[in-house]
Design a protein around this motif. Structure first.
Motif, PDB file in Angstrom:
ATOM      1  N   GLY A 293       0.772  -1.252  -0.186  1.00  0.00           N
ATOM      2  CA  GLY A 293      -0.586  -0.338   0.216  1.00  0.00           C
ATOM      3  C   GLY A 293       0.519   1.597  -0.231  1.00  0.00           C
ATOM      4  N   ILE A 294       2.091   1.598   1.142  1.00  0.00           N
ATOM      5  CA  ILE A 294       2.804   2.325   0.797  1.00  0.00           C
ATOM      6  C   ILE A 294       3.594   2.791  -0.508  1.00  0.00           C
ATOM      7  CG2 ILE A 294       5.043   3.110   1.988  1.00  0.00           C
ATOM      8  CD1 ILE A 294       3.447   2.147   4.898  1.00  0.00           C
ATOM      9  N   LEU A 295       4.216   1.425  -1.049  1.00  0.00           N
ATOM     10  CA  LEU A 295       4.749   1.526  -2.323  1.00  0.00           C
ATOM     11  C   LEU A 295       3.847   2.229  -3.799  1.00  0.00           C
ATOM     12  CD1 LEU A 295       6.815  -1.759  -2.419  1.00  0.00           C
ATOM     13  CD2 LEU A 295       7.862   1.046  -1.983  1.00  0.00           C
ATOM     14  N   PHE A 296       2.154   2.376  -3.319  1.00  0.00           N
ATOM     15  CA  PHE A 296       1.347   2.115  -4.476  1.00  0.00           C
ATOM     16  C   PHE A 296       1.165   3.864  -4.632  1.00  0.00           C
ATOM     17  CE2 PHE A 296       0.619  -2.153  -4.918  1.00  0.00           C
ATOM     18  CZ  PHE A 296       0.541  -2.249  -6.434  1.00  0.00           C
ATOM     19  N   PHE A 297       1.536   4.256  -3.050  1.00  0.00           N
ATOM     20  CA  PHE A 297       1.490   5.752  -2.872  1.00  0.00           C
ATOM     21  C   PHE A 297       2.533   6.092  -3.323  1.00  0.00           C
ATOM     22  CE2 PHE A 297       1.816   9.899  -0.169  1.00  0.00           C
ATOM     23  CZ  PHE A 297       0.911  10.434  -0.292  1.00  0.00           C
ATOM     24  N   VAL A 298       3.337   6.143  -2.683  1.00  0.00           N
ATOM     25  CA  VAL A 298       4.975   6.187  -3.285  1.00  0.00           C
ATOM     26  C   VAL A 298       5.285   6.944  -5.027  1.00  0.00           C
ATOM     27  CG1 VAL A 298       7.544   5.600  -3.121  1.00  0.00           C
ATOM     28  CG2 VAL A 298       6.254   5.544  -1.175  1.00  0.00           C
ATOM     29  N   TYR A 299       4.596   5.902  -5.548  1.00  0.00           N
ATOM     30  CA  TYR A 299       4.516   5.383  -7.072  1.00  0.00           C
ATOM     31  C   TYR A 299       3.775   6.826  -7.925  1.00  0.00           C
ATOM     32  CZ  TYR A 299       2.586   4.646 -11.417  1.00  0.00           C
ATOM     33  OH  TYR A 299       2.924   4.626 -13.315  1.00  0.00           O
ATOM     34  N   PRO A 300       3.542   6.703  -7.796  1.00  0.00           N
ATOM     35  CA  PRO A 300       2.210   8.504  -7.558  1.00  0.00           C
ATOM     36  C   PRO A 300       3.028   9.447  -7.147  1.00  0.00           C
ATOM     37  CG  PRO A 300       0.771   7.619  -6.841  1.00  0.00           C
ATOM     38  CD  PRO A 300       1.884   6.343  -6.329  1.00  0.00           C
ATOM     39  N   ALA A 301       3.298   9.454  -5.891  1.00  0.00           N
ATOM     40  CA  ALA A 301       3.865  10.625  -5.298  1.00  0.00           C
ATOM     41  C   ALA A 301       5.633  11.337  -5.915  1.00  0.00           C
ATOM     42  CB  ALA A 301       4.261  10.669  -3.696  1.00  0.00           C
ATOM     43  N   ILE A 302       6.146  10.250  -5.937  1.00  0.00           N
ATOM     44  CA  ILE A 302       7.511  10.612  -6.523  1.00  0.00           C
ATOM     45  C   ILE A 302       7.753  10.966  -8.310  1.00  0.00           C
ATOM     46  CG2 ILE A 302       8.542  10.138  -4.426  1.00  0.00           C
ATOM     47  CD1 ILE A 302       9.853   7.856  -6.024  1.00  0.00           C
ATOM     48  N   ARG A 303       6.540  10.678  -8.909  1.00  0.00           N
ATOM     49  CA  ARG A 303       7.418  10.297 -10.350  1.00  0.00           C
ATOM     50  C   ARG A 303       6.241  11.352 -10.329  1.00  0.00           C
ATOM     51  NH1 ARG A 303       3.489  10.538 -14.308  1.00  0.00           N
ATOM     52  NH2 ARG A 303       3.358   8.538 -16.383  1.00  0.00           N
ATOM     53  N   PRO A 304       7.409  11.751 -11.566  1.00  0.00           N
ATOM     54  CA  PRO A 304       7.052  13.350 -12.772  1.00  0.00           C
ATOM     55  C   PRO A 304       5.382  12.984 -13.077  1.00  0.00           C
ATOM     56  CG  PRO A 304       9.091  12.234 -13.068  1.00  0.00           C
ATOM     57  CD  PRO A 304       8.145  10.913 -12.284  1.00  0.00           C
ATOM     58  N   SER A 305       4.851  13.926 -13.146  1.00  0.00           N
ATOM     59  CA  SER A 305       3.341  14.324 -13.293  1.00  0.00           C
ATOM     60  C   SER A 305       3.596  13.793 -14.639  1.00  0.00           C
ATOM     61  CB  SER A 305       2.345  15.660 -13.009  1.00  0.00           C
ATOM     62  OG  SER A 305       2.785  16.555 -13.706  1.00  0.00           O
ATOM     63  N   GLY A 306       4.962  14.692 -15.868  1.00  0.00           N
ATOM     64  CA  GLY A 306       4.269  15.005 -17.029  1.00  0.00           C
ATOM     65  C   GLY A 306       4.830  13.813 -17.742  1.00  0.00           C
ATOM     66  N   ASP A 307       4.795  13.445 -18.735  1.00  0.00           N
ATOM     67  CA  ASP A 307       5.572  11.781 -19.392  1.00  0.00           C
ATOM     68  C   ASP A 307       6.069  12.525 -21.148  1.00  0.00           C
ATOM     69  OD1 ASP A 307       3.487  10.127 -18.475  1.00  0.00           O
ATOM     70  OD2 ASP A 307       1.991  10.123 -19.589  1.00  0.00           O
ATOM     71  N   ASP A 308       6.783  13.768 -20.113  1.00  0.00           N
ATOM     72  CA  ASP A 308       7.674  14.313 -21.728  1.00  0.00           C
ATOM     73  C   ASP A 308       9.300  13.728 -21.461  1.00  0.00           C
ATOM     74  OD1 ASP A 308       9.072  15.915 -19.906  1.00  0.00           O
ATOM     75  OD2 ASP A 308       8.735  17.104 -20.768  1.00  0.00           O
ATOM     76  N   ALA A 309      10.030  14.021 -21.833  1.00  0.00           N
ATOM     77  CA  ALA A 309      11.719  12.941 -22.470  1.00  0.00           C
ATOM     78  C   ALA A 309      12.441  13.821 -20.854  1.00  0.00           C
ATOM     79  CB  ALA A 309      12.217  13.723 -23.665  1.00  0.00           C
ATOM     80  N   THR A 310      12.031  15.280 -20.559  1.00  0.00           N
ATOM     81  CA  THR A 310      12.741  15.205 -19.359  1.00  0.00           C
ATOM     82  C   THR A 310      12.332  14.206 -17.930  1.00  0.00           C
ATOM     83  OG1 THR A 310      12.813  17.252 -20.434  1.00  0.00           O
ATOM     84  CG2 THR A 310      12.909  17.398 -17.641  1.00  0.00           C
TER      85      THR A 310
END
Length: 208
Positions: free
Chosen positions: A14-31
């Motif tokens: 459960g904690i890791l599934f929160f960490v996933y969107p919390a630290i993943r960049p919100s964009g989907d570009d190259a950067t």
């Protein structure tokens, strides 16, 4: 498997599934795809899928009924179909994005789009997430019927995985809220397993 490792697996997943969107960049570009946060966030999700499979299998060992065994099998199948897509997103897209930035050429990012929206990978990905939804719903029903755990304690986790596909189409804050929902479900079920099974032997029931 004793209740403590099962509870720990649900809580950590459960904690890791929160960490996933919390630290993943919100964009989907190259950067975004080239960043270490992209790698870390998606890696957290992959570990979360593995732990979820172990947790649902452990839940069967705690409850001992046939439905929870079926839930474990369906959850493992779902994780198996989902992980290849996440692996490519985590490592393959990062390599493509870093090459695109290094060469200052947008063309390589077309390869990322070809993978992400290709018929075969998207179908496997969707099928895996649907199976994960089915497996967690079956687990929630097993918990409801168990008589040893709080009836509602599996429902939030099930709801989180039922909503896993729809949340991709919402704004990014919604994705973070979804991660919080899955985390709450994992922590609730972990606490229920620890409290509900404390001092009680496994039932060993085999009824469906």
């Amino acid at each position: 498997m004793s209740p403590k490792p099962v509870a720990a697996a649900f809580a950590a997943a459960g904690i890791l599934f929160f960490v996933y969107p919390a630290i993943r960049p919100s964009g989907d570009d190259a950067t975004a795809m080239a960043s270490s946060a992209w790698l870390a966030g998606h890696s957290a999700a992959m570990v979360g899928f593995v732990l979820l499979g172990l947790a649902v299998l452990g839940l069967h060992q705690v409850l001992g009924d046939r439905l929870s065994l079926r839930a474990a099998a369906v959850t493992w199948a779902g994780a198996g179909l989902t992980l290849p897509y996440y692996g490519a997103e985590t490592f393959g897209l990062t390599v493509i994005a870093r090459r695109s930035l290094r060469d200052q050429a947008p063309a390589p990012m077309e390869l990322a789009a070809e993978f992400r929206f290709g018929a075969v990978p998207v179908t496997m990905f969707a099928a895996g997430l649907l199976l994960l939804a089915a497996g967690t719903v079956m687990a929630a029903v097993s918990v409801w019927r168990s008589g040893t755990l709080p009836r509602w304690s599996g429902t939030v986790t099930a709801l989180g995985f039922v909503l896993f596909i729809p949340q991709f189409f919402g704004p990014y804050p919604l994705r973070i809220a979804h991660g919080a929902l899955v985390m709450a479900g994992g922590l609730w079920l972990a606490a229920a397993i620890l409290n509900g099974r404390r001092g009680k032997p496994a039932t060993g029931r085999t009824t469906g």
